[in-house]
Design a protein around this motif. Structure first.
Motif, PDB file in Angstrom:
ATOM      1  N   CYS A   1     -22.766  37.848 -10.285  1.00 48.49           N
ATOM      2  CA  CYS A   1     -22.403  36.386  -9.888  1.00 48.49           C
ATOM      3  C   CYS A   1     -22.854  36.116  -7.963  1.00 48.49           C
ATOM      4  CB  CYS A   1     -20.889  36.853  -9.365  1.00 48.49           C
ATOM      5  SG  CYS A   1     -20.259  36.346 -11.095  1.00 48.49           S
ATOM      6  N   SER A   2     -24.168  35.369  -7.835  1.00 48.96           N
ATOM      7  CA  SER A   2     -24.626  34.831  -6.853  1.00 48.96           C
ATOM      8  C   SER A   2     -22.948  34.153  -5.775  1.00 48.96           C
ATOM      9  CB  SER A   2     -25.859  34.663  -6.693  1.00 48.96           C
ATOM     10  OG  SER A   2     -25.077  33.330  -7.193  1.00 48.96           O
ATOM     11  N   CYS A   3     -22.374  33.491  -6.221  1.00 48.48           N
ATOM     12  CA  CYS A   3     -21.255  33.217  -5.626  1.00 48.48           C
ATOM     13  C   CYS A   3     -19.876  33.493  -5.798  1.00 48.48           C
ATOM     14  CB  CYS A   3     -21.162  32.128  -4.942  1.00 48.48           C
ATOM     15  SG  CYS A   3     -21.342  30.943  -5.964  1.00 48.48           S
ATOM     16  N   VAL A   4     -18.975  33.323  -5.167  1.00 47.29           N
ATOM     17  CA  VAL A   4     -17.582  33.696  -5.292  1.00 47.29           C
ATOM     18  C   VAL A   4     -16.893  32.301  -5.079  1.00 47.29           C
ATOM     19  CG1 VAL A   4     -15.397  34.524  -5.384  1.00 47.29           C
ATOM     20  CG2 VAL A   4     -18.187  36.017  -4.887  1.00 47.29           C
ATOM     21  N   ARG A   5     -15.669  31.559  -5.460  1.00 49.57           N
ATOM     22  CA  ARG A   5     -15.307  29.836  -5.559  1.00 49.57           C
ATOM     23  C   ARG A   5     -13.753  30.567  -5.344  1.00 49.57           C
ATOM     24  NH1 ARG A   5     -19.624  27.528  -8.049  1.00 49.57           N
ATOM     25  NH2 ARG A   5     -21.423  27.070  -7.310  1.00 49.57           N
ATOM     26  N   PHE A   6     -13.152  29.937  -4.561  1.00 48.24           N
ATOM     27  CA  PHE A   6     -11.395  30.183  -4.527  1.00 48.24           C
ATOM     28  C   PHE A   6     -11.333  29.247  -3.933  1.00 48.24           C
ATOM     29  CE2 PHE A   6     -13.235  33.707  -2.084  1.00 48.24           C
ATOM     30  CZ  PHE A   6     -13.151  32.432  -0.185  1.00 48.24           C
TER      31      PHE A   6
ATOM     32  N   ALA B   1      -8.399  22.017  -5.179  1.00 47.27           N
ATOM     33  CA  ALA B   1      -8.303  21.250  -3.630  1.00 47.27           C
ATOM     34  C   ALA B   1      -8.672  22.976  -2.833  1.00 47.27           C
ATOM     35  CB  ALA B   1      -7.486  20.824  -3.280  1.00 47.27           C
ATOM     36  N   GLY B   2      -9.168  22.605  -1.342  1.00 48.59           N
ATOM     37  CA  GLY B   2      -9.001  23.380  -0.679  1.00 48.59           C
ATOM     38  C   GLY B   2     -10.092  24.945  -0.949  1.00 48.59           C
ATOM     39  N   MET B   3     -10.849  24.530  -1.392  1.00 50.04           N
ATOM     40  CA  MET B   3     -11.787  25.282  -2.293  1.00 50.04           C
ATOM     41  C   MET B   3     -13.115  26.031  -0.993  1.00 50.04           C
ATOM     42  SD  MET B   3     -11.699  26.270  -5.367  1.00 50.04           S
ATOM     43  CE  MET B   3     -12.758  26.893  -5.825  1.00 50.04           C
ATOM     44  N   VAL B   4     -13.536  27.076  -1.061  1.00 51.05           N
ATOM     45  CA  VAL B   4     -14.500  27.934  -0.525  1.00 51.05           C
ATOM     46  C   VAL B   4     -15.035  29.050  -1.047  1.00 51.05           C
ATOM     47  CG1 VAL B   4     -14.559  29.342   1.026  1.00 51.05           C
ATOM     48  CG2 VAL B   4     -13.017  28.041   1.521  1.00 51.05           C
ATOM     49  N   GLU B   5     -16.697  28.438  -0.915  1.00 49.98           N
ATOM     50  CA  GLU B   5     -17.731  29.334  -1.481  1.00 49.98           C
ATOM     51  C   GLU B   5     -18.356  30.137  -0.622  1.00 49.98           C
ATOM     52  OE1 GLU B   5     -20.708  27.626  -4.169  1.00 49.98           O
ATOM     53  OE2 GLU B   5     -22.021  27.504  -2.149  1.00 49.98           O
ATOM     54  N   LEU B   6     -18.427  31.220  -1.093  1.00 45.30           N
ATOM     55  CA  LEU B   6     -19.371  32.067  -0.360  1.00 45.30           C
ATOM     56  C   LEU B   6     -20.353  32.587  -0.868  1.00 45.30           C
ATOM     57  CD1 LEU B   6     -16.042  34.428   0.749  1.00 45.30           C
ATOM     58  CD2 LEU B   6     -16.848  32.792   1.980  1.00 45.30           C
ATOM     59  N   ARG B   7     -21.281  32.826  -0.429  1.00 42.06           N
ATOM     60  CA  ARG B   7     -22.872  32.966  -1.527  1.00 42.06           C
ATOM     61  C   ARG B   7     -23.036  34.671  -0.644  1.00 42.06           C
ATOM     62  NH1 ARG B   7     -25.774  29.396  -4.176  1.00 42.06           N
ATOM     63  NH2 ARG B   7     -24.704  27.490  -3.768  1.00 42.06           N
ATOM     64  N   LEU B   8     -23.473  35.078  -2.000  1.00 46.77           N
ATOM     65  CA  LEU B   8     -23.795  36.779  -1.470  1.00 46.77           C
ATOM     66  C   LEU B   8     -25.241  37.048  -1.826  1.00 46.77           C
ATOM     67  CD1 LEU B   8     -20.256  37.725  -3.715  1.00 46.77           C
ATOM     68  CD2 LEU B   8     -20.286  37.056  -1.141  1.00 46.77           C
ATOM     69  N   GLU B   9     -25.460  38.360  -0.837  1.00 49.53           N
ATOM     70  CA  GLU B   9     -26.540  38.522  -0.909  1.00 49.53           C
ATOM     71  C   GLU B   9     -26.823  39.847  -0.840  1.00 49.53           C
ATOM     72  OE1 GLU B   9     -30.353  39.540  -2.920  1.00 49.53           O
ATOM     73  OE2 GLU B   9     -29.003  37.355  -3.544  1.00 49.53           O
ATOM     74  N   PRO B  10     -26.487  41.125  -1.912  1.00 46.97           N
ATOM     75  CA  PRO B  10     -27.087  41.273  -3.108  1.00 46.97           C
ATOM     76  C   PRO B  10     -26.006  40.824  -3.589  1.00 46.97           C
ATOM     77  CG  PRO B  10     -27.013  43.297  -2.457  1.00 46.97           C
ATOM     78  CD  PRO B  10     -26.849  42.501  -1.478  1.00 46.97           C
TER      79      PRO B  10
ATOM     80  N   PRO C   1     -18.702  43.636   0.070  1.00 44.09           N
ATOM     81  CA  PRO C   1     -18.330  43.884   1.377  1.00 44.09           C
ATOM     82  C   PRO C   1     -18.920  42.905   2.165  1.00 44.09           C
ATOM     83  CG  PRO C   1     -20.348  45.311   0.246  1.00 44.09           C
ATOM     84  CD  PRO C   1     -19.948  44.371  -0.841  1.00 44.09           C
ATOM     85  N   ARG C   2     -18.471  42.512   3.372  1.00 47.17           N
ATOM     86  CA  ARG C   2     -18.246  41.350   4.339  1.00 47.17           C
ATOM     87  C   ARG C   2     -20.269  40.632   4.381  1.00 47.17           C
ATOM     88  NH1 ARG C   2     -13.444  40.412   8.696  1.00 47.17           N
ATOM     89  NH2 ARG C   2     -14.902  38.700   9.266  1.00 47.17           N
ATOM     90  N   ALA C   3     -20.636  41.916   4.449  1.00 44.92           N
ATOM     91  CA  ALA C   3     -22.028  42.011   5.254  1.00 44.92           C
ATOM     92  C   ALA C   3     -22.760  41.402   4.012  1.00 44.92           C
ATOM     93  CB  ALA C   3     -22.748  43.808   5.110  1.00 44.92           C
ATOM     94  N   HIS C   4     -22.904  40.979   2.955  1.00 50.78           N
ATOM     95  CA  HIS C   4     -23.584  40.499   2.047  1.00 50.78           C
ATOM     96  C   HIS C   4     -23.154  38.881   1.999  1.00 50.78           C
ATOM     97  CE1 HIS C   4     -23.867  44.462  -0.544  1.00 50.78           C
ATOM     98  NE2 HIS C   4     -23.560  44.617   0.069  1.00 50.78           N
TER      99      HIS C   4
END
Length: 132
Positions: free
Chosen positions: A106-111, A84-93, A47-50
């Motif tokens: 996994c508390s974050c997703v990187r791509f 290169a071009g890496m983005v990190e999204l921190r997630l909770e939960p 969910p985007r809300a996470h």
């Protein structure tokens, strides 16, 4: 909106060995309430809300290429064809990802993305970080 996962040309032989072909789907999709990440056989959604934080990050050569989980430090699902071009999204939960059928939190997703800034703008929170 779909954003293409960046793949540097020299990584295709390694990705092909792991089942990711140039014709395989590779994107991060922003939908109304869900983010979907797809690279070859891997497809995950959350969910985007996470998402509690989003930013560009410097690629780390200790990370391999493809999709994998980093167990050291912040447990992260990494989906990349480039450093290169890496983005990190921190997630909770945290996202519960499955690796060999074993659930991993996994508390974050990187791509890696071809257009990381456009992705962050579309997400609604242009991050600040290295690798600008």
């Amino acid at each position: 909106m779909h954003f293409i996962i960046r793949v540097d040309p020299w990584w295709w032989p390694l990705l092909i060995i792991s089942g990711v072909l140039p014709s395989s789907p590779r994107y991060v999709a922003l939908e109304d309430s869900v983010v979907r990440v797809r690279l070859g056989w891997l497809e995950t959604r959350f969910p985007r809300a996470h998402i509690v934080a989003a930013q560009r990050v410097q690629g780390d050569r200790r990370w391999s290429i493809g999709w994998h989980v980093e167990f050291v430090g912040t447990k992260a699902l990494i989906v990349n064809g480039s450093w290169a071009g890496m983005v990190e999204l921190r997630l909770e939960p945290p996202l519960i990802s499955r690796s060999l059928l074993v659930p991993i939190s996994c508390s974050c997703v990187r791509f890696s993305l071809e257009e990381p800034d456009a992705f962050l703008e579309a997400l609604g929170s242009l991050g600040t970080g290295p690798d600008r």
